[in-house]
Design a protein around this motif. Structure first.
Motif, short mmCIF file in Angstrom:
data_model
loop_
_atom_site.label_atom_id
_atom_site.label_comp_id
_atom_site.label_asym_id
_atom_site.label_seq_id
_atom_site.Cartn_x
_atom_site.Cartn_y
_atom_site.Cartn_z
N ALA A 145 -0.54 -12.91 15.72
CA ALA A 145 -1.07 -11.74 15.02
C ALA A 145 -2.41 -11.95 14.32
O ALA A 145 -3.33 -11.15 14.52
CB ALA A 145 -0.02 -11.21 14.04
N PRO A 146 -2.58 -13.00 13.49
CA PRO A 146 -3.87 -13.14 12.81
C PRO A 146 -5.03 -13.30 13.79
O PRO A 146 -6.13 -12.78 13.54
CB PRO A 146 -3.69 -14.41 11.97
N LEU A 147 -4.77 -13.98 14.92
CA LEU A 147 -5.82 -14.19 15.91
C LEU A 147 -6.21 -12.88 16.58
O LEU A 147 -7.37 -12.65 16.90
CB LEU A 147 -5.35 -15.17 16.97
N ARG A 148 -5.22 -12.02 16.81
CA ARG A 148 -5.49 -10.75 17.48
C ARG A 148 -6.59 -9.99 16.77
O ARG A 148 -7.52 -9.48 17.37
CB ARG A 148 -4.24 -9.88 17.48
N ARG A 149 -6.43 -9.91 15.45
CA ARG A 149 -7.37 -9.13 14.68
C ARG A 149 -8.77 -9.74 14.76
O ARG A 149 -9.76 -9.06 14.96
CB ARG A 149 -6.91 -9.11 13.22
N ASP A 150 -8.82 -11.09 14.65
CA ASP A 150 -10.12 -11.76 14.70
C ASP A 150 -10.82 -11.53 16.03
O ASP A 150 -12.02 -11.30 16.09
CB ASP A 150 -9.93 -13.28 14.48
N VAL A 151 -10.05 -11.62 17.13
CA VAL A 151 -10.67 -11.49 18.44
C VAL A 151 -11.17 -10.06 18.66
O VAL A 151 -12.27 -9.86 19.17
CB VAL A 151 -9.69 -11.93 19.55
N LEU A 152 -10.39 -9.07 18.23
CA LEU A 152 -10.86 -7.69 18.37
C LEU A 152 -12.12 -7.46 17.54
O LEU A 152 -13.06 -6.81 17.98
CB LEU A 152 -9.76 -6.71 17.95
N PRO A 212 1.81 -10.00 -1.24
CA PRO A 212 2.06 -11.36 -0.72
C PRO A 212 1.38 -12.39 -1.62
O PRO A 212 0.26 -12.17 -2.08
CB PRO A 212 1.41 -11.33 0.67
N ARG A 213 2.08 -13.49 -1.89
CA ARG A 213 1.51 -14.50 -2.79
C ARG A 213 0.97 -15.70 -2.03
O ARG A 213 -0.12 -16.16 -2.28
CB ARG A 213 2.58 -14.95 -3.80
N HIS A 214 1.74 -16.22 -1.07
CA HIS A 214 1.30 -17.41 -0.35
C HIS A 214 0.20 -17.07 0.64
O HIS A 214 0.24 -16.00 1.26
CB HIS A 214 2.50 -18.03 0.38
N PRO A 215 -0.81 -17.92 0.79
CA PRO A 215 -1.93 -17.62 1.72
C PRO A 215 -1.45 -17.29 3.13
O PRO A 215 -2.00 -16.41 3.80
CB PRO A 215 -2.76 -18.91 1.72
N SER A 216 -0.41 -18.00 3.58
CA SER A 216 0.09 -17.78 4.93
C SER A 216 0.64 -16.35 5.05
O SER A 216 0.41 -15.67 6.05
CB SER A 216 1.19 -18.81 5.22
N THR A 217 1.36 -15.90 4.02
CA THR A 217 1.88 -14.54 4.01
C THR A 217 0.74 -13.54 3.96
O THR A 217 0.76 -12.51 4.65
CB THR A 217 2.80 -14.33 2.79
N GLN A 218 -0.25 -13.84 3.14
CA GLN A 218 -1.40 -12.93 3.02
C GLN A 218 -2.09 -12.75 4.37
O GLN A 218 -2.45 -11.64 4.75
CB GLN A 218 -2.38 -13.46 1.97
N ARG A 219 -2.24 -13.86 5.11
CA ARG A 219 -2.87 -13.76 6.44
C ARG A 219 -2.03 -12.86 7.35
O ARG A 219 -2.55 -12.02 8.06
CB ARG A 219 -3.00 -15.15 7.07
N ALA A 224 -2.33 -9.21 6.34
CA ALA A 224 -3.65 -8.68 6.67
C ALA A 224 -3.79 -8.42 8.16
O ALA A 224 -4.49 -7.50 8.59
CB ALA A 224 -4.74 -9.65 6.21
N ALA A 225 -3.10 -9.22 8.97
CA ALA A 225 -3.24 -9.10 10.42
C ALA A 225 -2.34 -8.02 10.99
O ALA A 225 -2.45 -7.68 12.17
CB ALA A 225 -2.90 -10.44 11.07
N THR A 226 -1.43 -7.49 10.19
CA THR A 226 -0.49 -6.50 10.70
C THR A 226 -0.97 -5.11 10.33
O THR A 226 -1.49 -4.90 9.23
CB THR A 226 0.90 -6.75 10.09
N HIS A 227 -0.83 -4.18 11.24
CA HIS A 227 -1.30 -2.82 10.98
C HIS A 227 -0.31 -2.05 10.14
O HIS A 227 0.88 -2.21 10.30
CB HIS A 227 -1.50 -2.10 12.30
#
Lengths: 501, 304, 260
Positions: free
Chosen positions: A177-184, A488-495, A498-501
């Motif tokens: 998911a996080p990569l999808r957003r970056d690539v688009l 979300p508190r943890h950076p991983s959760t935040q990513r 952010a990547a989910t619509h």
């Protein structure tokens, strides 16, 4: 003049028409998205005119004024090479395995007749697609790169010869998911900066909507309008974080307690040590409660769930069910396995190809109970299949039907917990939506507790009260679904959020 | 790459040791020694012979003596060819067998790869089907059928090539062809299947999308991965050539190692048979090592 | 597929019942017809250099060759499937060790091992097929192991475990039925290999012993006489090649169907 203009485009494969009459035009700097479920003809309609798919195109498709349909392969090859760049879905296999990244990029650079690029030019080309450490990458072979890196290399190669048109066929589907957003986002930026015309193919209507100037929805080879029921169904099929909170049954008493689970795997080879897949994970689950284990690939979520269900190894930790400790994988008795039943990602591979549906569903019953056939029929009905499916074999089922059979098998001995291991992510959008609806219905009717493994927060939220986020074998954050999503508190959760619509 | 090679060497050496020990034990277990001829020897001669060949020592000692000798290139005296050491016989026979095998391998590679590429280039056509059927026929033709057939046609009926013996390079033509044909058939089938599979893969579409000429797609992007199955056939091919050579040397009366082997086997000549098996095993192991190197070049993912 | 099957059936039936229908047996000598040409009265295929009927010898030889081949291929099937299934199912170091052993055996010169066995234990027909079967199982083991590993990773095996099936039941009910097709294909591909080895051994004088015969012996006898009586090479040679080609074609077709 349009960069790419399509009028009355048809595509047929082996005499069967799969695309019937598509029209659109694409100007420099514009993006058109072709969206549809699998089998809608979206990929064929964008690849067939260029002669790189099995389909044969009819009608008209003009690239910079030159007609592609009916042109000789040599003509089309020339036009492809000079003016078009392609990005495909499978980053893992789309690069030639025995040529270095530098070699493949140089080949793309010169495909339209440009002079051989300097080393510096290649480094800059990788820089443009936001790939760090380009110097080292140039000498690497593709298998050394991650999926995201390979897709960026694909993009760099697709634009290296300064094409006018970029065709991207599901460029993000195989990525996390996080990569999808970056690539688009990267594709959008390149389109603006280089004035490219972008033809984007996707099954995810919402994901492409914010990037495309125009969206064309395809249903079984036909264009349908924005208010068409199919378009609406497509839009509704994938859950969004912006959806209202789902209606979930209220949880009952405590059912399952898991503490300190550790799972290690030996690395391949004779003396390579061990690799820690799950590191001290603890969780609990109540009757009728949904808990999602969410994380990227390799985060250990499946391994943890399988350890709990006694379907995988576990080196340390405790699992108790209704206060009783659960024996280990080797010591557990068949009756003790009944309370938690799995449904897996790949529906077809979940069913033994040699068996009939009735036997598959009845496998957990072990002994032939007198009401076997009645129960099978009732279960088929409960998962939305007719009694005629009982005698079919897995090869005769579609993905959605196969997954319904797998769910029926999981339900046959009345479990209290369903372990759903990415149970909808291999399915087509619309089918996945319907399976989620079925699962929600079962959750209410049977008061099932659900352990839901997913890489997609929005999907997980449909069935789950709580969400646990995993990273590198550890649960890094856990809490009520709405709280995790809104704060979300943890950076991983935040990513992830952010990547989910 | 080096790690891969070391790993392979680590299997190869024990394999060779196992070959040595097993074949030695087998020969020792044999009912009836080399002196069980028609005419029984008197006990004194027998004892003298036995002690001369070390056959009265305990087994481990015999093995140790044997392995130690082989490491020095000394395979001991032949029991049947009494005036020769095994090393003499090997020195005579091996060059002939190696020449035969190497020429056959080259011919098989050239024929096999050529036909495989040709068929894959026209996959699905009549040419393809006809060629593949012909290749199946080649692999199914035993060398002891093709050998005599070739002699019948080219030596006896047409009279263009000699029947048997080894007096000039011309005498090698028929043996090399007979030996190469089945291997060529197998290589052609593997190359054809490998190429057909690779051509359906995603990276080929990427290359085609780039507008590259078909030959460039084939040679630059498809050929190397397609040859992986051919490389993995290198070991069995070497074994096939060596065994085939035994027959070919018999059929064409060539003074190679294979003929000595057959004679040795028929006469229970332990040292000779053991020497040949050892040398053949070493050759096959060498070929497998070579194949592993080739893998690494063909597919970087195999470099580990 | 039809043509090779028909060929195979024809050869098998002829080898099975043919000898009983002929006036000559494989070792009876017709003193009035030594080395006569094919289509001679009473000797459809002609006779060999000592006056034995070639048709009778070819049919008997085919029967022996096929019997050895089927027996040896079955031995290789048993060992190969068991070895491969255990290695693939167990996995880890045991698998690695078992497959290293197979690798090591692969590096042995097959034919020479069989010849060694023949030399050591004498030339019996039983030994021919046990020996061949014992060295021909390696490919079967590799294929079955690969198949089992692929299957083991399929979730239906996990689902069966969740359903409470013990490992033995998973093996028998799920794994073996799914391996059977590929195993059958490779069994059929092993048969020509074995036919080849048997003929080869007989050709060298190490296999089946006179006066009993096999296709390999017949080809050898034919080759010795080919300048004066080429039919003695061509007829048994033709049967041998037709047999090998048919088996290979059928086996390859089945392999492509089941391992795809």
């Amino acid at each position: 003049m349009s960069v790419y203009q399509v009028a009355g485009l048809t595509v047929s494969i082996g005499g069967r028409q799969v695309v019937a009459g598509i029209d659109f035009s694409l100007e420099a700097g514009e993006c058109v998205a072709l969206v549809g479920a699998s089998g809608s003809g979206k990929s064929q309609s964008c690849l067939a005119p260029f002669g790189i798919s099995a389909g044969i195109a009819g009608g008209s498709a003009k690239l910079l004024g030159s007609e592609l349909v009916g042109a000789s392969e040599a003509t089309r090859r020339g036009l492809r090479g000079r003016h078009v760049g392609f990005i495909f879905q499978q980053p893992m296999t789309a690069l030639t395995p025995h040529l270095t990244i530098g070699r493949q990029l140089a080949e793309a650079w010169t495909q339209a007749g440009a002079a051989k690029p300097s080393h510096r030019a290649l480094v800059e080309a990788l820089g443009r697609v936001e790939l760090p450490r380009a110097e080292e990458l140039l000498d690497q072979y593709p298998h050394r790169l991650s999926g995201g890196q390979r897709q960026r290399v694909m993009i760099a190669a697709a634009i290296a010869h300064r094409p006018k048109l970029l065709v991207a066929d599901e460029p993000t589907t195989a990525l996390d998911a996080p990569l999808r957003r970056d690539v688009l986002a990267l594709l959008s930026r390149l389109r603006r900066e280089e004035g490219l015309a972008l033809l984007l193919v996707s099954h995810d209507l919402a994901a492409v909507a914010e990037h495309a100037d125009r969206t064309i929805v395809l249903n079984e080879g036909h264009m349908v309008g924005p208010e068409h029921p199919y378009t609406l169904a497509l839009r509704a099929a994938s859950p969004r974080l912006s959806d209202p909170a789902p209606d979930l049954p209220s949880p009952g008493g405590s059912l399952l307690q898991v503490s300190g689970v550790r799972v290690e795997f030996p690395r391949p080879g004779w003396r390579r040590g061990r690799f820690l897949a799950v590191d001290g994970a603890s969780l609990d689950l109540a009757e009728g409660e949904g808990l999602a284990l969410v994380g990227g690939s390799g985060s250990g979520k499946s391994t943890l769930a399988r350890a709990i269900a006694r379907l995988g190894p576990m080196q340390a930790g405790n699992v108790t069910f209704r206060g009783e400790p659960l024996p280990s994988r080797n010591a557990i008795r068949p009756q003790q396995r009944r309370f938690i039943q799995p449904v897996f990602q790949d529906p077809v591979a979940s069913l033994d190809p040699k068996w009939q549906v009735a036997d598959i569903i009845a496998e957990p019953l072990r002994h032939l109970t007198p009401d076997r056939d009645v129960r099978i029929e009732a279960l088929l009905d409960e998962v939305g299949l007719g009694p005629e499916y009982a005698s079919r074999r897995p090869a005769e089922l579609s993905g959605g039907q196969a997954q319904r059979v797998a769910i029926a098998r999981a339900l046959v001995c009345d479990p209290q917990i369903l372990l759903l291991d990415e149970a909808t992510s291999a399915l087509d959008v619309l089918v996945a939506g319907r399976i989620l609806d079925l699962l929600a219905e079962l959750q209410h009717r049977r008061r099932l507790a659900i352990l839901f493994i997913s890489h997609d927060l929005a999907v997980a939220r449909r069935l789950c009260h709580r969400i646990a986020v995993m990273e590198e074998g550890r649960i890094v954050e856990e809490g009520p679904a709405e709280a995790i999503i809104s704060a979300p508190r943890h950076p991983s959760t935040q990513r992830l959020v952010a990547a989910t619509h | 790459m080096r790690a891969l090679l070391l790993r392979r060497l680590a299997t190869a050496l024990p394999t060779l040791a196992i070959v040595l020990i097993l074949s030695f034990l087998l020969m020792r277990l044999a009912p009836g020694g080399p002196f069980d001829g028609e005419r029984p020897l008197d006990p004194a001669t027998r004892a003298a012979l036995t002690s001369a060949y070390g056959l009265d020592q305990p087994l481990p000692t015999q093995i140790a003596i044997y392995v130690g000798r082989i490491a020095r290139g000394d395979f001991g005296p032949s029991l049947v060819y009494r005036d020769f050491t095994v090393t003499d016989l090997v020195a005579q026979g091996l060059p002939v067998s190696l020449t035969l095998g190497a020429l056959a391998m080259l011919l098989a590679l050239a024929l096999g790869l050529g036909i495989g590429l040709l068929a894959a280039g026209r996959a699905g056509s009549r040419t393809d089907h006809a060629l593949m059927l012909a290749m199946t026929l080649l692999t199914a033709l035993p060398t002891f059928v093709t050998g005599p057939l070739l002699v019948l046609v080219f030596a006896l009926l047409l009279g263009v090539l000699p029947v048997s013996g080894l007096e000039s390079p011309r005498y090698l033509v028929l043996p090399v062809v007979a030996l190469a044909l089945p291997v060529a058939g197998a290589i052609a089938k593997l190359a054809r299947a490998g190429l057909a599979e690779v051509l359906t893969q995603d990276h080929i579409r990427t290359a085609r999308a780039r507008g590259l000429a078909p030959w460039r797609v084939l040679v630059v992007h498809a050929l190397r991965p397609a040859l992986v199955p051919v490389a993995s056939y290198a070991g069995p091919a070497a074994a096939g050539l060596l065994t085939g050579a035994v027959v070919i040397e018999t059929v064409f009366a060539l003074p190679g190692l294979g003929r000595y082997f057959v004679q040795g086997a028929l006469n229970r000549d332990y040292p000779l048979v053991l020497a040949v098996v050892t040398i053949y095993a070493a050759l096959i192991i060498l070929f497998n090592l070579f194949a592993d190197l080739l893998y690494g070049w063909l597919d970087p993912r195999a470099r580990g | 597929m039809k043509l090779p099957l028909a060929f195979l059936a024809l050869i098998a039936v002829a080898a099975l019942i043919g000898p009983a229908l002929l006036p000559w047996s494989y070792d009876s000598i017709d003193w009035n017809a030594v080395r006569v040409a094919p289509l001679s009265p009473g000797h459809f295929f002609g006779t060999d250099s000592v006056g034995r009927d070639l048709l009778a010898r070819t049919l008997t030889g085919t029967r022996i060759t096929l019997a050895v081949a089927i027996a040896a291929a079955s031995v290789s099937l048993l060992i190969g499937v068991a070895w491969g299934a255990i290695a693939g199912w167990t996995g880890g170091r045991i698998d690695e060790a078992m497959m290293r052993f197979v690798d090591a055996l692969y590096a042995l010169p097959f034919m020479f091992v069989v010849i060694l066995l023949m030399v050591v234990f004498g030339r019996s027909i039983l030994l021919v097929f046990v020996g061949i079967g014992a060295v021909e199982w390696l490919t079967m083991a590799r294929v079955v192991r690969g198949q089992v590993i692929t299957l083991k990773a399929r979730p239906f095996i996990l689902a069966a475990e969740a359903a409470g099936a013990p490992p033995s039941a998973i093996m028998i009910r799920h794994l073996l039925p799914n391996v059977a097709g590929v195993a059958l294909a490779y069994l059929l591909l092993t048969v020509p290999q074995v036919v080849m080895i048997e003929s080869f051994l007989s050709f060298l004088g190490l296999g089946v012993q006179e006066p009993l015969t096999s296709l390999g012996i017949l080809v050898k006898e034919g080759a010795d006489d080919m300048d004066i009586a080429p039919h003695a090479l061509l007829l048994p040679g033709g049967v041998l090649v037709a047999l090998l080609v048919s088996l290979t074609l059928i086996g390859e077709r089945l392999r492509d169907r089941f391992s795809g």
